[in-house]
Design a protein around this motif. Structure first.
Motif, PDB file in Angstrom:
ATOM      1  N   ILE A 166      -2.633  -7.430   9.421  1.00  0.00           N
ATOM      2  CA  ILE A 166      -1.723  -6.796   8.469  1.00  0.00           C
ATOM      3  C   ILE A 166      -2.451  -6.548   7.142  1.00  0.00           C
ATOM      4  CG2 ILE A 166       0.373  -7.761   9.477  1.00  0.00           C
ATOM      5  CD1 ILE A 166       0.379  -9.786   7.147  1.00  0.00           C
ATOM      6  N   GLU A 167      -1.991  -5.508   6.482  1.00  0.00           N
ATOM      7  CA  GLU A 167      -2.540  -5.176   5.161  1.00  0.00           C
ATOM      8  C   GLU A 167      -1.406  -5.061   4.152  1.00  0.00           C
ATOM      9  OE1 GLU A 167      -5.330  -1.960   5.196  1.00  0.00           O
ATOM     10  OE2 GLU A 167      -6.200  -2.563   7.107  1.00  0.00           O
ATOM     11  N   GLY A 168      -0.399  -5.896   4.324  1.00  0.00           N
ATOM     12  CA  GLY A 168       0.769  -5.835   3.457  1.00  0.00           C
ATOM     13  C   GLY A 168       1.717  -4.744   3.921  1.00  0.00           C
ATOM     14  N   MET A 169       2.724  -4.490   3.101  1.00  0.00           N
ATOM     15  CA  MET A 169       3.650  -3.399   3.422  1.00  0.00           C
ATOM     16  C   MET A 169       2.928  -2.080   3.223  1.00  0.00           C
ATOM     17  SD  MET A 169       7.455  -4.222   2.037  1.00  0.00           S
ATOM     18  CE  MET A 169       7.042  -4.010   0.334  1.00  0.00           C
ATOM     19  N   ARG A 203     -13.089 -15.876   0.385  1.00  0.00           N
ATOM     20  CA  ARG A 203     -13.777 -16.206   1.646  1.00  0.00           C
ATOM     21  C   ARG A 203     -13.674 -15.006   2.594  1.00  0.00           C
ATOM     22  NH1 ARG A 203     -14.573 -21.816   2.463  1.00  0.00           N
ATOM     23  NH2 ARG A 203     -13.786 -23.064   0.745  1.00  0.00           N
ATOM     24  N   LEU A 204     -14.052 -13.863   2.075  1.00  0.00           N
ATOM     25  CA  LEU A 204     -13.987 -12.651   2.870  1.00  0.00           C
ATOM     26  C   LEU A 204     -14.888 -12.771   4.093  1.00  0.00           C
ATOM     27  CD1 LEU A 204     -12.325 -10.123   2.142  1.00  0.00           C
ATOM     28  CD2 LEU A 204     -14.448  -9.042   1.384  1.00  0.00           C
ATOM     29  N   GLY A 255      -9.731  -4.365   3.859  1.00  0.00           N
ATOM     30  CA  GLY A 255      -8.750  -3.569   4.588  1.00  0.00           C
ATOM     31  C   GLY A 255      -9.181  -2.131   4.769  1.00  0.00           C
ATOM     32  N   GLN A 256      -8.574  -1.489   5.747  1.00  0.00           N
ATOM     33  CA  GLN A 256      -8.850  -0.065   5.953  1.00  0.00           C
ATOM     34  C   GLN A 256      -8.137   0.766   4.900  1.00  0.00           C
ATOM     35  OE1 GLN A 256      -7.815   0.888  10.041  1.00  0.00           O
ATOM     36  NE2 GLN A 256      -9.972   0.829  10.602  1.00  0.00           N
ATOM     37  N   ASN A 257      -6.865   0.446   4.647  1.00  0.00           N
ATOM     38  CA  ASN A 257      -6.097   1.157   3.620  1.00  0.00           C
ATOM     39  C   ASN A 257      -5.997   0.314   2.358  1.00  0.00           C
ATOM     40  OD1 ASN A 257      -5.552   3.434   5.191  1.00  0.00           O
ATOM     41  ND2 ASN A 257      -3.766   2.468   6.141  1.00  0.00           N
ATOM     42  N   ASN A 258      -5.498  -0.900   2.534  1.00  0.00           N
ATOM     43  CA  ASN A 258      -5.271  -1.760   1.387  1.00  0.00           C
ATOM     44  C   ASN A 258      -6.500  -2.619   1.091  1.00  0.00           C
ATOM     45  OD1 ASN A 258      -3.838  -2.858  -0.717  1.00  0.00           O
ATOM     46  ND2 ASN A 258      -2.012  -3.284   0.510  1.00  0.00           N
ATOM     47  N   TYR A 297       0.864  -1.185   0.000  1.00  0.00           N
ATOM     48  CA  TYR A 297       0.000   0.000   0.000  1.00  0.00           C
ATOM     49  C   TYR A 297       0.897   1.230   0.000  1.00  0.00           C
ATOM     50  CZ  TYR A 297      -3.190   3.626   1.629  1.00  0.00           C
ATOM     51  OH  TYR A 297      -3.918   4.795   1.730  1.00  0.00           O
ATOM     52  N   LEU A 298       0.679   2.096  -0.963  1.00  0.00           N
ATOM     53  CA  LEU A 298       1.475   3.315  -1.075  1.00  0.00           C
ATOM     54  C   LEU A 298       0.528   4.505  -1.008  1.00  0.00           C
ATOM     55  CD1 LEU A 298       4.265   4.648  -1.767  1.00  0.00           C
ATOM     56  CD2 LEU A 298       3.561   4.528  -4.158  1.00  0.00           C
ATOM     57  N   GLU A 299       0.880   5.459  -0.175  1.00  0.00           N
ATOM     58  CA  GLU A 299       0.026   6.647  -0.016  1.00  0.00           C
ATOM     59  C   GLU A 299       0.925   7.888  -0.051  1.00  0.00           C
ATOM     60  OE1 GLU A 299      -2.947   6.632   3.208  1.00  0.00           O
ATOM     61  OE2 GLU A 299      -2.103   8.576   3.796  1.00  0.00           O
ATOM     62  N   VAL A 300       0.671   8.749  -1.028  1.00  0.00           N
ATOM     63  CA  VAL A 300       1.470   9.983  -1.137  1.00  0.00           C
ATOM     64  C   VAL A 300       0.518  11.174  -1.144  1.00  0.00           C
ATOM     65  CG1 VAL A 300       3.234  11.221  -2.446  1.00  0.00           C
ATOM     66  CG2 VAL A 300       3.123   8.727  -2.565  1.00  0.00           C
TER      67      VAL A 300
END
Lengths: 182, 477
Positions: B301-304, B149-150, B210-213, A44-47
């Motif tokens: 986690i939502e990844g990096m 399978r969310l 996810g919240q972000n991803n 996830y990238l956020e700029v």
């Protein structure tokens, strides 16, 4: 009385002899295929726009991110095929280009994803890239050791978006089938 | 590859055909000394007995409540992948179990005391016991994965298993308290060879939006595996020294415990008998060669996640390694050696028996009947007995029970047979047959269970056998 005992042993012996096992085909085990499919987010990238405007002397943000998830043996030796899904959204006032490159351990570029985004308002750009027999070479995934991200501002560094909290975001997820048993 | 295939098939067989240790055929089979092992308060008329070492009592029981070998490997033209998915992965519930036991008597003997109303018995046996419940959500996650399978939670508590191998030294006392009542007790010292258990697991794995991803992967785990002796066996395997290690740990060189069996026989009237026993009311304290493993904590986690401008603060930071470190920090995998206590799988037997038919003199030489012990404790035996039995065993997912109806027939003092019908969670068609043959002082017994399943053993959910060889004396002149 001993005759009764004899009869009884005959019963036991008959049970043992007459007991049956219907034909079993254990070679079927060779045909058993265990290939689950797993999915998870990867990057996830956020700029924010203010960060873009703060860049001086260059319009490019780039960075090499170590990413060993794909090259771990537990994954790379078992992955069969799958898809990487990207969702890119730009709510800033600038046109942007976002480039994602998959690099191997030696730094060689294995694959590149490129997204060109106009200034807001823009729709969410979704891109799916398949790897495996019907897509890109799965070895790209197996050998990926790092992800190089380049974001280029194709506009100015002064304007501001009318959107609340303007930013460019990149969501990405992976969905891969792996072979647990041949 | 071939070895692995056969290992898996063997393990499947062993696992699927292992069953709770209900010895309904042997229970209250008073002609067989080993019946004292499942009711120390059993009616006895022996003067003494001695089991043939290593042959006096061998039993093996195996079963599965959910699936049989035939369900998967029948040559029926169906695709094995469909059969595994439909009959195993989704066909079995978390209540289905793969469990079982074996028992081998090393030595066993008994003798009547100076007080003829008291009978002593003693011995040593080796026992293995294991149970594993169907780990359904783990199987689904391993077989099909979490894709598409969310919000489906994979329940980590589905992992519930325990097993052990131990030697049991025992000494029992059986006393005819009155003409109507016989009481018995057996003290036990357990010498555990190895033990493993993972029964108090909690937690879940879930993939959500996810919240972000795109996705958030959450692992909430409270998992624990406790072992003792396993490490010693593993090292012995490396050193090609397993027998010596097993013997050493089985002869007080491992982990020790104490237990007791209790039992009674009570005559409600001249022909109606009530019996009951409570077995393995005991524990083992594991302090030797203990290795425990735990995975406890929660992480989402939502990844990096690279969020500017914070991500620019340290140009050298490794986001991937930080993510791995965070997960390991939130859900640490820990190994420790803290001692622990396990309780044995306690068993309860009960029966009511009605004796009828022509009374006959028992094997012992005495002037007695069922109410008058005379010089010895012998009782008059009836040719026929009919009755019902109850069996309950304490298991990790709660008690399991079985009910049995039986008929027993005695042919003089030469032979007795017993046939049973048993219903439990594994099968409703369990018919068993047991026989005890007395040839002079030599006693031989053989019992087999679930005989209807012999029509196709591969389709059986349960099978068992037990046999033994003893020398018995009634003190006849």
């Amino acid at each position: 009385m001993k005759r009764i005992g004899t009869y009884l042993w005959v019963v036991f012996a008959t049970l043992m002899i007459m007991s049956c096992v219907e034909e079993q085909d254990f070679d079927q085990y060779e045909d058993l295929s265990v290939t689950p499919t797993y999915e998870a987010s990867i990057l996830y990238l956020e700029v924010p726009e203010r960060s873009i405007n703060q860049l001086t002397g260059t319009n490019v943000y780039s960075r090499d991110f170590n990413f060993d998830a794909f090259s771990e043996d537990v994954f790379s030796k078992r992955v069969i095929d799958g898809v990487l899904t990207y969702e890119v959204e730009n709510t800033t006032s600038k046109p942007l280009e976002v480039k994602i490159q998959f690099l191997d351990e030696a730094g060689t570029v294995l694959d590149t994803e490129q997204f060109v985004l106009g200034p807001e308002p823009t729709a969410v750009l979704i891109n799916e890239t398949y790897y495996g027999p019907y897509g890109e070479d799965i070895n790209i995934i197996k050998n990926t050791s790092s992800i190089f991200v380049t974001a280029t501002n194709l506009g100015d560094t002064l304007s501001t978006s009318s959107q609340a909290n303007p930013m460019v975001t990149l969501k990405s997820s992976a969905k891969f089938k792996v072979r647990i048993k041949e | 590859m071939i070895a692995r295939k056969y290992f898996i098939i063997t393990a499947l067989w062993a696992g699927l055909f292992v069953h709770a240790q209900n010895k309904q055929l042997l229970y209250d089979f008073t002609e067989v000394p080993q019946a004292l092992m499942i009711n120390p308060g059993m009616e006895t008329d022996f003067s003494w007995y001695a089991g043939i070492p290593a042959l006096s009592g061998i039993s093996f029981q195996a079963g599965s409540s959910g699936i049989s070998v035939n369900d998967i490997f029948a040559d029926d033209g169906l695709n094995i992948n469909d059969k595994v998915r439909d009959r195993a992965i989704y066909g079995m519930s978390v209540q289905d179990e793969l469990s079982g036991t074996y028992q081998v008597e090393i030595f066993n003997g008994g003798f009547r005391g100076k007080d003829p109303s008291v009978f002593y018995s003693f011995g040593l046996y080796n026992e293995g016991d294991a149970i594993g419940y169907w780990f359904r959500d783990y199987a689904i996650l391993g077989y099909e994965g979490n894709a598409d399978r969310l919000n489906q939670r994979f329940d980590l508590s589905h992992l519930k298993t325990r097993g052990e191998m131990l030697n049991v030294f025992h000494f029992g006392v059986n006393k005819k308290v009155s003409s109507d009542l016989i009481l018995g007790a057996r003290g036990k010292i357990y010498s555990s060879i190895f033990d493993f258990n993972s029964v108090n697991n909690e937690g879940y794995f879930v993939t959500t939006e996810g919240q972000n991803n795109t996705f958030a992967s959450t692992l909430n785990a409270d998992l624990e595996l406790r072992t003792s002796g396993v490490n010693a066996i593993d090292h012995a395997h490396d050193d090609d020294n397993i027998p010596a290690t097993v013997i050493k740990r089985g002869l007080f060189g491992g982990d020790l415990g104490l237990g007791v069996d209790l039992g009674f026989t009570y005559y409600l009237n001249s022909q109606t008998v009530l019996t009951g026993s409570l077995l393995d009311l005991g524990f083992v304290y594991h302090a030797n060669d203990v290795e425990n493993f735990a995975l406890q904590g929660s992480a989402t986690i939502e990844g990096m996640e690279i969020i500017l401008p914070d991500a620019l603060s340290d140009p050298n930071q490794d986001f991937w390694q930080n993510l791995v470190d965070d997960v390991e920090g939130f859900i640490p995998f820990e190994k420790e050696t803290t001692s622990y206590l396990t309780f044995r799988p306690t068993k309860l037997y009960g029966s009511i028996r009605y004796n009828f038919g022509e009374p006959m003199q028992g094997s012992a030489q005495c002037d007695c009947d069922y109410r008058t012990s005379g010089k010895g404790p012998n009782t008059v035996k009836y040719r026929n007995s009919v009755g019902g039995q109850l069996y309950v065993i304490n298991r990790p997912r709660g008690p399991q029970s079985a009910i049995t109806a039986f008929y027993q027939r005695r042919f003089g003092n030469f032979m007795a047979i017993k046939t049973t019908y048993t219903a439990d969670k594994f099968t409703f068609t369990n018919i068993g047959l047991g026989a005890s043959i007395q040839a002079g002082p030599v006693n031989f017994y053989l019992m087999a269970d679930n005989l209807l399943a012999y029509r196709n053993i591969a389709d059986s959910n349960y099978t068992s056998f037990q046999f033994g060889l003893n020398i018995i004396s009634w003190g006849k002149k």
